[in-house]
Scaffold this motif. Structure first.
Motif, PDB file in Angstrom:
ATOM      1  N   UNK A 177     -63.048  22.352-153.099  1.00 60.79           N
ATOM      2  CA  UNK A 177     -63.438  21.902-154.715  1.00 60.79           C
ATOM      3  C   UNK A 177     -64.551  22.563-155.151  1.00 60.79           C
ATOM      4  N   UNK A 178     -64.518  23.568-155.863  1.00 59.38           N
ATOM      5  CA  UNK A 178     -64.973  24.892-156.371  1.00 59.38           C
ATOM      6  C   UNK A 178     -65.877  24.627-158.443  1.00 59.38           C
ATOM      7  N   UNK A 179     -66.991  24.438-158.079  1.00 55.94           N
ATOM      8  CA  UNK A 179     -67.253  24.386-159.684  1.00 55.94           C
ATOM      9  C   UNK A 179     -68.372  25.471-159.908  1.00 55.94           C
ATOM     10  N   UNK A 180     -68.459  25.703-160.396  1.00 58.51           N
ATOM     11  CA  UNK A 180     -70.669  26.605-161.162  1.00 58.51           C
ATOM     12  C   UNK A 180     -71.281  25.580-162.717  1.00 58.51           C
ATOM     13  N   UNK A 181     -72.400  25.744-161.724  1.00 54.86           N
ATOM     14  CA  UNK A 181     -73.496  24.973-163.201  1.00 54.86           C
ATOM     15  C   UNK A 181     -74.173  25.615-163.736  1.00 54.86           C
ATOM     16  N   UNK A 182     -74.547  26.630-165.192  1.00 49.86           N
ATOM     17  CA  UNK A 182     -74.886  26.651-165.281  1.00 49.86           C
ATOM     18  C   UNK A 182     -75.903  26.656-166.827  1.00 49.86           C
ATOM     19  N   UNK A 193     -66.295   7.982-147.961  1.00 42.03           N
ATOM     20  CA  UNK A 193     -65.724   9.460-148.131  1.00 42.03           C
ATOM     21  C   UNK A 193     -67.082  10.009-148.553  1.00 42.03           C
ATOM     22  N   UNK A 194     -68.131  11.304-147.788  1.00 43.57           N
ATOM     23  CA  UNK A 194     -68.434  11.727-147.832  1.00 43.57           C
ATOM     24  C   UNK A 194     -68.315  13.732-148.529  1.00 43.57           C
ATOM     25  N   UNK A 195     -69.455  13.840-149.165  1.00 45.23           N
ATOM     26  CA  UNK A 195     -69.565  15.533-149.473  1.00 45.23           C
ATOM     27  C   UNK A 195     -70.462  15.870-148.721  1.00 45.23           C
ATOM     28  N   UNK A 196     -70.289  17.414-148.433  1.00 44.43           N
ATOM     29  CA  UNK A 196     -71.096  18.795-147.745  1.00 44.43           C
ATOM     30  C   UNK A 196     -70.665  20.192-148.605  1.00 44.43           C
ATOM     31  N   UNK A 197     -71.759  20.019-149.129  1.00 45.19           N
ATOM     32  CA  UNK A 197     -73.391  20.237-149.390  1.00 45.19           C
ATOM     33  C   UNK A 197     -73.547  18.922-150.666  1.00 45.19           C
ATOM     34  N   UNK A 198     -74.749  18.353-149.908  1.00 42.69           N
ATOM     35  CA  UNK A 198     -74.726  17.577-151.631  1.00 42.69           C
ATOM     36  C   UNK A 198     -75.641  17.679-152.432  1.00 42.69           C
ATOM     37  N   UNK A 199     -75.983  18.811-152.790  1.00 40.93           N
ATOM     38  CA  UNK A 199     -76.915  19.451-153.425  1.00 40.93           C
ATOM     39  C   UNK A 199     -76.902  20.613-153.794  1.00 40.93           C
ATOM     40  N   UNK A 243     -65.776  11.161-156.863  1.00 40.70           N
ATOM     41  CA  UNK A 243     -66.561  12.055-156.451  1.00 40.70           C
ATOM     42  C   UNK A 243     -67.103  12.552-157.421  1.00 40.70           C
ATOM     43  N   UNK A 244     -68.315  12.340-157.948  1.00 36.94           N
ATOM     44  CA  UNK A 244     -69.600  12.684-159.007  1.00 36.94           C
ATOM     45  C   UNK A 244     -70.976  14.007-158.657  1.00 36.94           C
ATOM     46  N   UNK A 292     -67.706  22.537-152.842  1.00 38.89           N
ATOM     47  CA  UNK A 292     -68.275  21.112-151.541  1.00 38.89           C
ATOM     48  C   UNK A 292     -67.268  20.233-150.695  1.00 38.89           C
ATOM     49  N   UNK A 293     -67.084  20.401-149.918  1.00 37.55           N
ATOM     50  CA  UNK A 293     -65.655  20.129-148.832  1.00 37.55           C
ATOM     51  C   UNK A 293     -66.490  18.777-149.317  1.00 37.55           C
ATOM     52  N   UNK A 294     -64.944  18.163-148.969  1.00 38.78           N
ATOM     53  CA  UNK A 294     -65.479  16.203-149.634  1.00 38.78           C
ATOM     54  C   UNK A 294     -64.796  15.946-147.967  1.00 38.78           C
ATOM     55  N   UNK A 295     -64.924  14.974-147.136  1.00 37.65           N
ATOM     56  CA  UNK A 295     -65.206  14.574-145.851  1.00 37.65           C
ATOM     57  C   UNK A 295     -64.601  13.079-145.593  1.00 37.65           C
TER      58      UNK A 295
END
Length: 384
Positions: free
Chosen positions: A1-6, A23-29, A53-54, A36-39
């Motif tokens: 899951x790709x995104x950007x924060x600017x 369900x977990x995410x990696x990395x978390x920050x 996922x938030x 983000x990889x959703x596991x």
């Protein structure tokens, strides 16, 4: 899951989380552009489930829904479906897939808990009363190295002196032996304990009830003649001073299966190629059972009983099943199939082996007074 924060072309800090423990995410920050990889864990209960996922950065928040579908867990090979029916284990004949150790319906305050050994033999069942907080061993079964059941017992006392005892002998090698002159087809709802109707290789059954207040003894022997038919000889006694009663019944065989017994009123049974019964007619053809024509399960499809004596109303019922062989619809009526007495519909949820672990049941009364009702039955299964 790709995104950007600017923020104004400056990379901004962000965090990611989920609302489900499977369900977990990696990395978390991170900061700025991210991937983000959703596991997700295997869906062991195999019910459709959803996680959110938030991703949060400052006062901005983005959510993404993750859905894991029904039966997402990998099902094991089901080659036992093609196994000859009477060669299947107790566990398989009861409709279970995988290495089931024990199971029970947790919905009820009283229930039976059934146990299987690693080979799939039914070894015992316990009677549980949750209101009383008691557990009683109901039946216990013992087997020889060939997998034959050689003893079954239900004890009245801990010392084991009094109880009901069955012992079995096996000298009819390769024969499928009817244990009764009248009933050979195990009618049962999927997953319940099944009655014993045919034992391979069986030659004798000995029954003894040694209750202090009641005594009963029965000996049955099973002998095949040159014509291939089976003679069942029975000697029974009720009460320690009771008279011994003797009976003999001849069961007609075709292609290695029992098909009729005039003395017992069984007029005909038909079988599929793998040994699963298809139809059974009894009472001179006035009652007919029809079974689902499947290689997977032995399940009743329809049953009709005409009003032969004038004392009992005509009875009719019909069953429908899903791909797993579990009953999804049951209709019962009197007089004609159009006068439905009650409809019962069931929805199932499965674990990763394909065994149902929850059944939601809806009952719709028809022409009689009654109220629509819905109930949920949870089934607990433990595996090896």
């Amino acid at each position: 899951m790709g995104f950007h924060a600017f923020v104004n072309e400056t990379p901004a800090a962000w965090t990611a989380s989920t609302d489900a423990d499977w369900c977990t995410v990696d990395p978390a920050s991170g900061t700025g552009q991210g991937e983000i990889n959703v596991i997700v864990q295997a869906n062991e209960i195999s019910r459709e489930r959803t996680a959110t996922v938030t991703i949060t950065s400052g006062d901005k928040k983005v959510t993404k829904s993750i859905k894991q579908s029904l039966n997402a867990g990998a099902l094991p090979a089901e080659s036992w479906f093609s196994t000859y029916y009477w060669e299947r284990t107790d566990r398989e004949q009861a409709g279970f897939r995988g290495p089931v150790k024990c199971w029970y319906d947790a919905h009820y305050t009283t229930f039976h808990k059934f146990y299987y050994d690693t080979a799939g033999h039914l070894v015992k069942d316990e009677y549980h009363d949750t209101e009383e907080g008691s557990v009683t061993l109901n039946w216990e079964h013992f087997y020889d190295d060939a997998g034959h059941r050689i003893k079954s017992q239900s004890l009245y006392d801990e010392g084991g002196q009094n109880g009901m005892f069955f012992t079995f002998e096996y000298e009819n090698k390769g024969k499928f032996v009817a244990t009764s002159p009248s009933v050979w087809v195990p009618i049962y709802v999927s997953g319940l304990d099944f009655p014993v109707t045919i034992f391979k290789d069986l030659s004798a059954i000995h029954y003894l009830d040694t209750s202090p207040a009641y005594y009963a003894k029965t000996d049955m022997t099973f002998v095949f003649g040159d014509d291939g038919n089976l003679t069942i000889m029975e000697e029974s006694q009720v009460g320690r001073d009771g008279e011994v009663q003797k009976s003999t019944n001849k069961v007609v065989y075709e292609n290695g299966y029992p098909v009729s017994c005039v003395e017992a009123g069984v007029m005909g049974v038909t079988y599929a190629a793998n040994g699963i019964p298809l139809t059974l007619s009894e009472r001179s053809g006035k009652k007919t059972w029809t079974f689902v024509k499947t290689d997977k399960m032995l399940l009743m499809e329809t049953m009709k009983e005409p009003n032969a004596s004038g004392m009992v109303a005509e009875y009719w019922s019909e069953y429908k099943y899903n791909a797993n062989g579990d009953e999804t619809e049951y209709k019962r009526a009197y007089f004609t199939p159009d006068d439905v007495y009650v409809n019962t519909y069931s929805l199932y949820f499965y674990d990763s082996y394909g065994n149902w672990i929850q059944r939601r049941e809806s009952i719709e009364p028809a022409f009689q007074k009654g109220e629509f009702s819905v109930s949920t039955v949870d089934r607990v299964i433990e595996y090896y």
